[in-house]
Structure formats: C-alpha cells, structure tokens
Motif scaffolding. Structure first.
Motif, PDB file in Angstrom:
ATOM      1  N   LEU A 129      61.760  -6.846 -14.502  1.00  0.00           N
ATOM      2  CA  LEU A 129      61.403  -6.256 -15.788  1.00  0.00           C
ATOM      3  C   LEU A 129      59.901  -6.074 -15.956  1.00  0.00           C
ATOM      4  O   LEU A 129      59.400  -6.048 -17.062  1.00  0.00           O
ATOM      5  N   PHE A 139      64.264  -0.618  -9.516  1.00  0.00           N
ATOM      6  CA  PHE A 139      65.437  -1.023 -10.311  1.00  0.00           C
ATOM      7  C   PHE A 139      65.779   0.052 -11.350  1.00  0.00           C
ATOM      8  O   PHE A 139      66.910   0.539 -11.424  1.00  0.00           O
ATOM      9  N   ILE A 140      64.782   0.450 -12.125  1.00  0.00           N
ATOM     10  CA  ILE A 140      65.040   1.412 -13.208  1.00  0.00           C
ATOM     11  C   ILE A 140      65.400   2.788 -12.640  1.00  0.00           C
ATOM     12  O   ILE A 140      66.378   3.425 -13.048  1.00  0.00           O
ATOM     13  N   MET A 143      68.779   2.773 -10.713  1.00  0.00           N
ATOM     14  CA  MET A 143      69.934   2.896 -11.612  1.00  0.00           C
ATOM     15  C   MET A 143      70.092   4.341 -12.056  1.00  0.00           C
ATOM     16  O   MET A 143      71.203   4.849 -12.198  1.00  0.00           O
ATOM     17  N   GLY A 170      68.256  -0.736 -24.495  1.00  0.00           N
ATOM     18  CA  GLY A 170      68.145  -1.061 -23.064  1.00  0.00           C
ATOM     19  C   GLY A 170      68.431   0.189 -22.253  1.00  0.00           C
ATOM     20  O   GLY A 170      69.115   0.138 -21.239  1.00  0.00           O
ATOM     21  N   GLY A 171      67.876   1.290 -22.720  1.00  0.00           N
ATOM     22  CA  GLY A 171      68.217   2.617 -22.159  1.00  0.00           C
ATOM     23  C   GLY A 171      67.648   2.890 -20.784  1.00  0.00           C
ATOM     24  O   GLY A 171      67.984   3.907 -20.168  1.00  0.00           O
ATOM     25  N   THR A 175      68.817   7.688 -18.755  1.00  0.00           N
ATOM     26  CA  THR A 175      69.864   8.458 -18.074  1.00  0.00           C
ATOM     27  C   THR A 175      70.937   8.957 -19.045  1.00  0.00           C
ATOM     28  O   THR A 175      71.318  10.128 -19.014  1.00  0.00           O
ATOM     29  N   TYR A 176      71.422   8.052 -19.911  1.00  0.00           N
ATOM     30  CA  TYR A 176      72.530   8.438 -20.792  1.00  0.00           C
ATOM     31  C   TYR A 176      72.025   9.199 -22.017  1.00  0.00           C
ATOM     32  O   TYR A 176      72.726  10.075 -22.521  1.00  0.00           O
ATOM     33  N   ASP A 193      63.446   0.002 -24.988  1.00  0.00           N
ATOM     34  CA  ASP A 193      63.408  -0.813 -23.765  1.00  0.00           C
ATOM     35  C   ASP A 193      62.075  -1.546 -23.723  1.00  0.00           C
ATOM     36  O   ASP A 193      61.239  -1.393 -24.629  1.00  0.00           O
ATOM     37  N   LEU A 194      61.895  -2.353 -22.704  1.00  0.00           N
ATOM     38  CA  LEU A 194      60.691  -3.176 -22.597  1.00  0.00           C
ATOM     39  C   LEU A 194      59.471  -2.303 -22.274  1.00  0.00           C
ATOM     40  O   LEU A 194      59.619  -1.257 -21.626  1.00  0.00           O
ATOM     41  N   ASP A 220      62.472  -5.425 -28.017  1.00  0.00           N
ATOM     42  CA  ASP A 220      63.185  -6.513 -27.351  1.00  0.00           C
ATOM     43  C   ASP A 220      64.561  -6.595 -27.996  1.00  0.00           C
ATOM     44  O   ASP A 220      64.677  -6.867 -29.193  1.00  0.00           O
ATOM     45  N   TYR A 222      66.771  -8.713 -27.997  1.00  0.00           N
ATOM     46  CA  TYR A 222      67.199 -10.015 -28.520  1.00  0.00           C
ATOM     47  C   TYR A 222      66.789 -10.197 -29.976  1.00  0.00           C
ATOM     48  O   TYR A 222      67.353 -11.021 -30.672  1.00  0.00           O
ATOM     49  N   SER A 236      74.640   0.686 -22.838  1.00  0.00           N
ATOM     50  CA  SER A 236      75.201   1.047 -21.539  1.00  0.00           C
ATOM     51  C   SER A 236      74.696   0.101 -20.454  1.00  0.00           C
ATOM     52  O   SER A 236      73.475  -0.021 -20.259  1.00  0.00           O
ATOM     53  N   ASN A 237      75.605  -0.540 -19.783  1.00  0.00           N
ATOM     54  CA  ASN A 237      75.279  -1.445 -18.672  1.00  0.00           C
ATOM     55  C   ASN A 237      74.258  -2.504 -19.088  1.00  0.00           C
ATOM     56  O   ASN A 237      73.325  -2.820 -18.347  1.00  0.00           O
ATOM     57  N   VAL A 238      74.433  -3.000 -20.295  1.00  0.00           N
ATOM     58  CA  VAL A 238      73.489  -3.967 -20.861  1.00  0.00           C
ATOM     59  C   VAL A 238      74.164  -5.321 -21.089  1.00  0.00           C
ATOM     60  O   VAL A 238      73.625  -6.367 -20.716  1.00  0.00           O
TER      61      VAL A 238
HETATM   62  C1  LIG Z   1      71.212  -2.477 -16.132  1.00  0.00           C
HETATM   63  S1  LIG Z   1      69.955  -1.648 -16.996  1.00  0.00           S
HETATM   64  C2  LIG Z   1      70.834  -0.369 -17.860  1.00  0.00           C
HETATM   65  C3  LIG Z   1      69.989   0.863 -18.126  1.00  0.00           C
HETATM   66  C4  LIG Z   1      70.739   2.014 -18.800  1.00  0.00           C
HETATM   67  N1  LIG Z   1      71.245   1.636 -20.108  1.00  0.00           N
HETATM   68  C5  LIG Z   1      71.842   2.522 -17.923  1.00  0.00           C
HETATM   69  O1  LIG Z   1      73.029   2.318 -18.248  1.00  0.00           O
HETATM   70  O2  LIG Z   1      71.531   3.133 -16.897  1.00  0.00           O
HETATM   71  C6  LIG Z   1      69.512  -2.777 -18.261  1.00  0.00           C
HETATM   72  C7  LIG Z   1      68.328  -2.343 -19.109  1.00  0.00           C
HETATM   73  O3  LIG Z   1      68.099  -3.336 -20.095  1.00  0.00           O
HETATM   74  C8  LIG Z   1      66.697  -3.449 -20.268  1.00  0.00           C
HETATM   75  N2  LIG Z   1      66.379  -4.744 -20.880  1.00  0.00           N
HETATM   76  C9  LIG Z   1      66.520  -5.982 -20.333  1.00  0.00           C
HETATM   77  N3  LIG Z   1      66.141  -6.939 -21.190  1.00  0.00           N
HETATM   78  C10 LIG Z   1      65.761  -6.293 -22.327  1.00  0.00           C
HETATM   79  C11 LIG Z   1      65.283  -6.739 -23.606  1.00  0.00           C
HETATM   80  N4  LIG Z   1      65.128  -8.020 -23.865  1.00  0.00           N
HETATM   81  N5  LIG Z   1      65.024  -5.805 -24.528  1.00  0.00           N
HETATM   82  C12 LIG Z   1      65.171  -4.485 -24.275  1.00  0.00           C
HETATM   83  N6  LIG Z   1      65.632  -3.999 -23.090  1.00  0.00           N
HETATM   84  C13 LIG Z   1      65.918  -4.898 -22.137  1.00  0.00           C
HETATM   85  C14 LIG Z   1      66.171  -3.317 -18.848  1.00  0.00           C
HETATM   86  O4  LIG Z   1      64.790  -3.030 -18.822  1.00  0.00           O
HETATM   87  C15 LIG Z   1      67.044  -2.183 -18.320  1.00  0.00           C
HETATM   88  O5  LIG Z   1      66.481  -0.943 -18.580  1.00  0.00           O
END
Ligand SMILES: C[S@@+](CC[C@H](N)C(=O)[O-])C[C@H]1O[C@@H](n2cnc3c(N)ncnc32)[C@H](O)[C@@H]1O
Length: 345
Positions: A129, A139-140, A143, A170-171, A175-176, A193-194, A220, A222, A236-238
């Motif tokens: 991250l 990673f980003i 994906m 967490g986009g 992509t979506y 996102d971060l 964030d 959380y 998505s995938n979060v």
């Molecule tokens: C597995 S990826 C999924 C990305 C996208 N939604 C997709 O489906 O392709 C998880 C995402 O969550 C973001 N993420 C992780 N921890 C986070 C946080 N505390 N706040 C915001 N985003 C966060 C990551 O940076 C990453 O982009």
C-alpha cells in the motif's frame, strides 16, 4: 509402470510450483520482451536477458515445453501467439504486472504453514500500500490488467436504474469506475483509496478519457465517510481483505452514504455454502490468511448477513463474469435507517 490417477494428481500438485516459478523467472528476466520483435537464437536471447547461455538454454527449453515459446528447426526461439499478446510488457493486453505480483506472493505463500499455525498474515500489508513503491504499482496496475478483462461485463450485468452517482471504495486503479462510467450514461464516480494509490488511479482514468466523470479522494475506508445521497456504493474485491468486524464497519458507512433508492454492491469471490468449492476461492481463502491480517473468503450467506446487520435489505445475488465471483446487491432498508454513528466526528 503407469502412475495411478491419485499419484499423478499428487505429483502435479507437488511439482506445480516448478511451472509457476518458470513463468515467473521468464517474466522477471525479460525473456518474452526479448523475443517480442522476432525469433532469437539462444546466444542472442541470453545476451538480451543478461543470462549465462546455459541458463538461458534451460529456461527457454522449459518455456517451449510449457507451450509459452516455440523452437524452430534451426534453433530459433519465438513467443507463442498468446505469449506475444499477454506476456510482453508493451502489449496492450499485457498481464505481466499481475504475474509479477503472483511471483511476489510466492514468498508469503511459502510461509503458509506458519500462517496457519499462528493464524496471522505473513506479509506486512503496508508494503503493498505504498511502503514499497514498485510493489504497490505492480499490485494496483496488476489488478487493473487482470480485472479490466471482465469489468465491462460486470457493469453490463447490472441495470443502471437511474443511478447517476457512485462511490468506489478501495477503487484501486479505478477499473470498475471506468467500466461503469463507460456502460452507464451520465454516471459520475468518486474513487476513494489511499494517497499512495491515487496517482496510479489518475493515470488510468486519464488514459480512459474519463477525468471529467471520475473524481479521486484520498481516504481510509476504516474511518472516513463515503459521502451522502449516493446512488451506488461499490465495494469491489475489498471485503475479503477484512475481518467480519472491519467489513461490517465498512458496510455500515456504505449504507449511511446511500440515497433513498441507493444500492451497495459487494463484488468478489465467494465460497459456496459447503465451503469446499469453488477451488479458486478455497485457495483464495488461504491466500487471504497469508496476506491480509483478518482477511478471509466469505460465503454468500455470511456476506448477506453482514449486509443485513449494516441495514441493507433485499440482497440480490448476480453472477459475475468470473466463475467464482459474484455481485451482491443490497438496497437501503428504510426501516433500519442510515446509521451514522460509525462516522468519525
Ligand atoms: C484488492 S484491491 C481492489 C481494487 C479494486 N476495487 C478492484 O476491484 O480492482 C483493494 C484496494 O483497497 C485499497 N485499500 C486498502 N486498504 C485501504 C484503506 N484502509 N482505505 C482505503 N483503501 C484501502 C487498496 O489500496 C486497493 O486499491
């Protein structure tokens, strides 16, 4: 003597990582990029990849056996048709970043026994991250390479129902958001996102020509709010990265952001209720244990229950383009009301 089926399958599993490592080594040493302009003999390929000739010979021959490369009668190696399309970095359809992430995950996966024993992730999440810039970009964008192949089909699977605003929590690379904006007229989306991720998102959004419809917000998930009067909140995938408690907190804030007729979309890979299928998700569940503290794969029933606790009703299950993936669509439950007590003051 022929091996019986059981032994053949066990061998395939036990030797499986030899194949994966051959692919990783070929991508990491640039074999497929070296052959992108045309066939090469082993000495030329070795020089292009910075490998001793004997090493290159072994690697190239194994890649031929794996059907990634072909070798002509006069000893020239060439990329296979799909290799040229998918494993050359400069190709528009390249998935090399995604393969590099899988190569990187080999290390934490090597610690799976320890992860199982102590029930803790092996790898520190912060590396992905932003603390390791190159890894975070792989990673980003990896994906994005992987998910952009099916994102349009996901957006097509869901009716717009007049939605004009989306928040993509967490986009990642967006992509979506890109896929939904391309499918749904007049939609605008906000990717949360971060901070370390958003410059990458900005590039993909600009490449898609959607800067005027996709906004980016550092946040964030959380603790930050996801806005108000939003038609669609996309997760998505979060949530497979998160424990049930953390997932519930995120879902509550997603519910709090909805307009009266708004929807929360939870997209990801789900376990069947037996928990023993699909194979991919059972392994994803182990991967979540090694990589994401608290992360796990959920069944549809488990996720539906979390969505219900968060104040979402009428959860509909839509099959996503990937066989093991689903889209859970929850609507705002008016009786429950938007619980805003979880937002930061
Ligand atoms: C597995 S990826 C999924 C990305 C996208 N939604 C997709 O489906 O392709 C998880 C995402 O969550 C973001 N993420 C992780 N921890 C986070 C946080 N505390 N706040 C915001 N985003 C966060 C990551 O940076 C990453 O982009």
């Amino acid at each position: 003597m022929a091996l019986d089926l059981g032994m053949a399958q066990i061998s395939q599993m036990a030797f499986g990582y030899w194949q994966a490592q051959t692919l990783f080594a070929a991508v990491r040493t640039g074999v497929f990029d070296a052959l992108a302009e045309g066939p090469l003999t082993v000495d030329k390929a070795a020089a292009a990849c910075g490998l001793p000739e004997d090493s290159a010979l072994r690697l190239l021959d194994a890649c031929v056996a794996l059907r990634l490369l072909t070798r002509s009668g006069d000893g020239e190696y060439a990329n296979g048709q799909h290799t040229q399309r998918l494993l050359v970095e400069a190709s528009a359809e390249s998935v090399t970043r995604w393969v590099k992430v899988m190569a990187r995950w080999y290390d934490p996966w090597g610690g799976i026994t320890q992860a199982l024993q102590v029930a803790e992730a092996v790898e520190e999440r912060r590396l992905r991250l932003g603390d390791d810039e190159e890894y975070a970009a792989d990673f980003i964008l990896g994906m994005h390479e992987y998910n952009s192949r099916s994102a349009d089909a996901l957006a097509q699977a869901l009716p717009q129902q007049g939605a004009t605003t989306m928040v993509d929590v967490g986009g990642g690379a967006g992509t979506y958001s890109i896929a939904f904006c391309e499918q749904w007229p007049d939609l605008t989306s906000e990717v949360i996102d971060l901070p370390a991720v958003l410059p990458l998102t900005s590039n993909t959004v600009t490449q898609a020509g959607l800067e005027s419809r996709i906004q980016l917000r550092a946040g964030d998930y959380y603790s930050d709010h996801f806005g108000s009067d939003v038609d669609v909140v996309l997760l998505s995938n979060v949530l497979h990265q998160e424990s049930p408690e953390a997932a519930l907190g995120i879902l509550r804030r997603a519910r709090a952001a909805l307009s009266e007729s708004g929807r929360v979309l939870v997209h990801g890979h789900f376990l069947e209720e037996t928990r023993t299928a699909p194979l991919f998700t059972t392994l994803h569940n182990l991967s979540a244990l090694t990589l994401w503290d608290g992360g796990r794969s959920y069944t549809v029933a488990e996720m539906t229950e979390l969505m219900r606790q968060a104040g979402l009703a009428h959860v509909e299950v839509v099959q996503a383009p990937e066989p093991s993936a689903k889209l859970l669509v929850g609507t705002a439950d008016a009786a429950h009301g938007a619980d805003r007590s979880h937002e930061r003051a």
